[in-house]
Motif scaffolding. Structure first.
Motif, PDB file in Angstrom:
ATOM      1  N   VAL A  27     -13.822   4.598  -0.815  1.00 31.67           N
ATOM      2  CA  VAL A  27     -13.037   5.496   0.041  1.00 31.67           C
ATOM      3  C   VAL A  27     -12.847   4.870   1.417  1.00 31.67           C
ATOM      4  CG1 VAL A  27     -12.966   7.743   1.178  1.00 31.67           C
ATOM      5  CG2 VAL A  27     -13.756   7.568  -1.195  1.00 31.67           C
ATOM      6  N   ARG A  30     -10.207   2.176   1.553  1.00 41.66           N
ATOM      7  CA  ARG A  30      -8.821   2.608   1.349  1.00 41.66           C
ATOM      8  C   ARG A  30      -8.317   3.582   2.408  1.00 41.66           C
ATOM      9  NH1 ARG A  30      -8.588   3.854  -5.093  1.00 41.66           N
ATOM     10  NH2 ARG A  30      -6.402   4.308  -4.566  1.00 41.66           N
ATOM     11  N   THR A  31      -9.220   4.099   3.224  1.00 42.49           N
ATOM     12  CA  THR A  31      -8.803   5.071   4.243  1.00 42.49           C
ATOM     13  C   THR A  31      -9.144   4.663   5.673  1.00 42.49           C
ATOM     14  OG1 THR A  31     -10.890   6.315   4.160  1.00 42.49           O
ATOM     15  CG2 THR A  31      -9.136   6.959   2.597  1.00 42.49           C
ATOM     16  N   LYS A  58      -4.236   9.008   4.705  1.00 45.52           N
ATOM     17  CA  LYS A  58      -4.655   8.134   3.602  1.00 45.52           C
ATOM     18  C   LYS A  58      -5.604   8.860   2.655  1.00 45.52           C
ATOM     19  CE  LYS A  58      -4.162   3.915   6.356  1.00 45.52           C
ATOM     20  NZ  LYS A  58      -4.879   2.822   7.060  1.00 45.52           N
ATOM     21  N   LEU A  62      -5.099   9.542  -1.288  1.00 48.93           N
ATOM     22  CA  LEU A  62      -6.101   9.020  -2.221  1.00 48.93           C
ATOM     23  C   LEU A  62      -6.627  10.123  -3.126  1.00 48.93           C
ATOM     24  CD1 LEU A  62      -7.993   6.758  -3.215  1.00 48.93           C
ATOM     25  CD2 LEU A  62      -9.539   7.355  -1.326  1.00 48.93           C
TER      26      LEU A  62
END
Length: 236
Positions: A27, A30-31, A58, A62
């Motif tokens: 996480v 990706r964020t 984001k 996700l």
């Protein structure tokens, strides 16, 4: 029993993985939210308002959730603190189907039906039709939607105070534009010398709750409407 925000956030993370639960490391990658911050959020040691708008955007994508779902998972105090950030995220998601955001003002009704009411900047109070409404709305239950109701976003600090229902810069509140007869200690949106103000009526004067601002004689102002409800559900 409703899950806490942290519990719901954990559940979303678990469901987001295609074959297995996403880890905090995945996480974070990706964020841009640190693993430590994710852990604190899921354990209710940190508030979602501490996240940046780009991180939230984001995260929503996700987890494949809407901003409304993210917002509804919070408790009242978290929602009130998060609202300014929600507006930033809503604007970032304006062209995205996940960007639909509506503030639900609770009424105690069990009905899920509502009508979106556009929100206007405070300066539009006197003539909403002459202004563009903001990029989000408030969701009004059928028994709340009446003639003359207007949703406004506060601008400025003239009503800042220690009151639990103080109207602060950026807050959303509802106004009844058909109620223009002043009553003692009630709050009104007024027009004065080509400017729009929010003031409390007291003994012939429109008073600011913030003493840094100047009282205005009622005779010099025109009442636009009675401010009666502050988001999320605080009577004024």
């Amino acid at each position: 029993m409703k899950l806490t925000f942290g519990e719901q956030l954990t559940e979303w993370r678990h469901k987001a993985g295609k074959e297995k639960k996403l880890t905090h490391m995945e996480v974070s990658a990706r964020t841009g939210i640190s693993q430590g911050s994710m852990s604190k959020l899921e354990n209710n040691y940190a508030a979602p308002a501490g996240l940046r708008a780009d991180q939230i955007t984001k995260l929503l994508r996700l987890y494949k959730i809407t901003l409304q779902e993210f917002f509804d998972a919070m408790n009242d105090s978290q929602q009130a603190e998060f609202l300014p950030r929600a507006k930033e995220v809503a604007e970032a998601l304006a062209d995205d189907p996940l960007g639909q955001f509506e503030i639900t003002i609770q009424t105690g009704s069990t009905s899920n039906e509502y009508t979106p009411l556009p929100v206007y900047p405070l300066k539009a109070a006197e003539n909403p039709a002459g202004f563009q409404n903001l990029s989000f709305s408030v969701a009004i239950k059928p028994n709340q939607l009446k003639d003359g109701i207007l949703a406004l976003q506060m601008a400025g600090n003239e009503m800042h105070s220690m009151r639990p229902n103080a109207i602060r810069d950026g807050d959303i509140f509802l106004v009844n534009t058909l109620a223009t007869t002043p009553e003692e200690n009630q709050i009104y949106v007024i027009a004065h010398q080509n400017e729009i103000h929010v003031r409390r009526y007291r003994a012939g004067f429109m008073m600011p709750d913030n003493p840094e601002h100047t009282p205005l004689p009622l005779g010099e102002a025109r009442i636009i409407g009675h401010a009666y409800l502050l988001y999320p559900n605080k009577p004024l």
